[in-house]
Design an enzyme around this catalytic site. Structure first.
Site, mmCIF file in Angstrom:
data_model
loop_
_atom_site.group_PDB
_atom_site.id
_atom_site.type_symbol
_atom_site.label_atom_id
_atom_site.label_comp_id
_atom_site.label_asym_id
_atom_site.label_seq_id
_atom_site.Cartn_x
_atom_site.Cartn_y
_atom_site.Cartn_z
ATOM 1 N N ARG A 44 0.846 -1.205 0.000
ATOM 2 C CA ARG A 44 0.000 0.000 0.000
ATOM 3 C C ARG A 44 0.879 1.252 0.000
ATOM 4 N NH1 ARG A 44 -2.899 -3.310 3.765
ATOM 5 N NH2 ARG A 44 -1.956 -2.248 5.550
ATOM 6 N N LYS A 134 -12.847 14.404 4.678
ATOM 7 C CA LYS A 134 -13.925 13.867 3.844
ATOM 8 C C LYS A 134 -14.798 12.921 4.652
ATOM 9 C CE LYS A 134 -14.306 10.102 0.954
ATOM 10 N NZ LYS A 134 -13.926 9.205 -0.149
ATOM 11 N N GLU A 175 -19.756 14.800 1.380
ATOM 12 C CA GLU A 175 -19.978 13.911 0.237
ATOM 13 C C GLU A 175 -21.219 13.034 0.369
ATOM 14 O OE1 GLU A 175 -16.822 11.114 -0.628
ATOM 15 O OE2 GLU A 175 -17.822 10.407 -2.428
ATOM 16 N N LYS A 217 -18.791 17.416 -2.366
ATOM 17 C CA LYS A 217 -18.372 16.353 -3.292
ATOM 18 C C LYS A 217 -19.604 15.522 -3.588
ATOM 19 C CE LYS A 217 -15.319 12.348 -3.756
ATOM 20 N NZ LYS A 217 -13.934 11.903 -3.622
HETATM 21 P P1 13P Z 1 -14.499 7.173 -6.917
HETATM 22 O O1 13P Z 1 -14.095 8.306 -7.813
HETATM 23 O O2 13P Z 1 -13.784 5.893 -7.196
HETATM 24 O O3 13P Z 1 -15.983 7.023 -6.810
HETATM 25 O O4 13P Z 1 -13.988 7.551 -5.462
HETATM 26 C C1 13P Z 1 -14.144 8.830 -5.019
HETATM 27 C C2 13P Z 1 -14.384 8.813 -3.574
HETATM 28 O O5 13P Z 1 -13.613 9.368 -2.831
HETATM 29 C C3 13P Z 1 -15.574 8.141 -3.074
HETATM 30 O O6 13P Z 1 -15.758 8.473 -1.735
#
Ligand code: 13P
Length: 339
Positions: A44, A134, A175, A217
């Protein structure tokens, strides 16, 4: 302008967007399974080093979302990843939710966890150098779902999270993701997206979140993956913008999209189409892709030391294409030029 507002603005700076590299242990395992390598702390670390040290990265990437483990890791030569980013003028961020669980009493719906002890975790993340956070809420579409209660439970958690972030001087990336796994058509995605965003912003306002110091987001308005009637690029762009204009306050610092399972090139083309319309929108529209930025680089790398530089090249190319899409300057032909 407050420090929070400055960071939020820098996250959506002209020509740049955000790399989501915050895959949890189960998610990165899934990605590594797809290329047949084991997920260990070292694989990772190496993989994240490949992305974070890709040449030209700072030209198109404004910020990176880390997972807890990655925020604490360093390059093979011992430089902390956070310092690598700071040197390149890239803002370090951190995913702070602890994942989604089934919502009791609402089959098929989920609620995101992670509020307990969040203030103390945020304080530690500030010390480690994070500037933004986030939290992802999952909204599934199906027969009779999402329900108003399901959306509100997630909106409430997003509000609590965002307020705590701002209290600690961290920019919340809020998000809500309307999932594209089902067979619903684009109109249904539009309705659920607008309903979700309206509920989320009402909750954020009630919880005294400063919109100028946050980033939204969100998903694009697209038909479900299993829908027979797929939409063209222009339609996705128009319906997404219409949803955002309907439901997102003009004072929000910026909007970034997740890719959500869209392939890399359509993700870029959709963002480009929105920015190429020449509309006077109140917010910059940019990207915060995970899979759409990483998938081709991951497949090129395949865990092999001799493919490290080739993986970086592929990643830098996708970052550049998306950077251009934030300006409406991406063209399909540019994909071939790079090949
Ligand atoms: P994806 O663009 O793969 O959907 O991932 C973005 C993300 O941070 C989802 O929480």
């Amino acid at each position: 302008m407050s420090e929070l507002e400055k960071i939020a603005k820098a996250m959506v700076a002209n020509g740049k967007g955000i790399l989501a590299a915050d895959e949890s242990f189960p998610s990165i395992k899934k990605r590594f399974d797809s290329i047949g390598i084991e997920s260990t702390e070292e694989t990772r670390r190496t993989y994240r080093e490949m992305l974070l040290t890709a040449p030209g990265m700072g030209e198109y990437i404004s910020g990176v979302i880390f997972f807890d483990e990655t925020l604490r890791q360093s390059t093979a030569k011992g430089e902390r990843f956070v310092d690598v980013l700071n040197r390149a003028g890239i803002i370090p961020g951190i995913k702070v939710d602890t994942g989604s669980k089934p919502l009791a009493g609402f089959p098929g719906e989920e609620v995101t966890e992670g509020l307990d002890g969040l203030r103390a975790r945020l304080q530690e993340y500030v010390k480690l150098g994070a500037k933004f956070c986030k939290w992802r809420a999952v909204i599934n579409i199906g027969s009779g779902i999402p329900t108003p209660a399901g959306i509100d439970a997630n909106a409430h958690a997003l509000g609590r999270y965002a307020a705590l972030c701002q209290e600690q001087g961290l920019v919340p990336m809020v998000e809500p993701e309307v999932m594209m796994e089902s067979d619903h058509n684009i109109d249904r995605c539009y309705d659920v997206t607008v309903d979700t965003l309206l509920r989320v912003f009402r909750e954020l306002a009630e919880q005294r979140v400063n919109f100028e110091g946050m980033i939204l987001k969100t998903n694009m308005v697209v038909p479900g993956k299993k829908c027979a009637d797929q939409a063209n690029v222009q339609k996705v762009a128009e319906m997404t913008i219409h949803a955002l204009r309907t439901a997102v306050p003009a004072t929000v610092a910026g909007i970034v999209f997740l890719s959500g399972g869209q392939k890399p090139e359509p993700s870029t083309a959709h963002l480009n189409a929105m920015n190429a319309m020449g509309l006077q929108l109140p917010w910059p529209l940019s990207f915060s892709y995970g899979r759409a930025l990483q998938d081709s680089a991951l497949k090129t790398w395949r865990g092999k030391a001799e493919s490290f530089a080739a993986g970086q090249k592929v990643f830098s190319h996708r970052a550049k294409m998306n950077g251009l899409a934030t300006l409406g300057k991406y063209r399909d032909e540019m994909e071939k030029e790079a090949a």
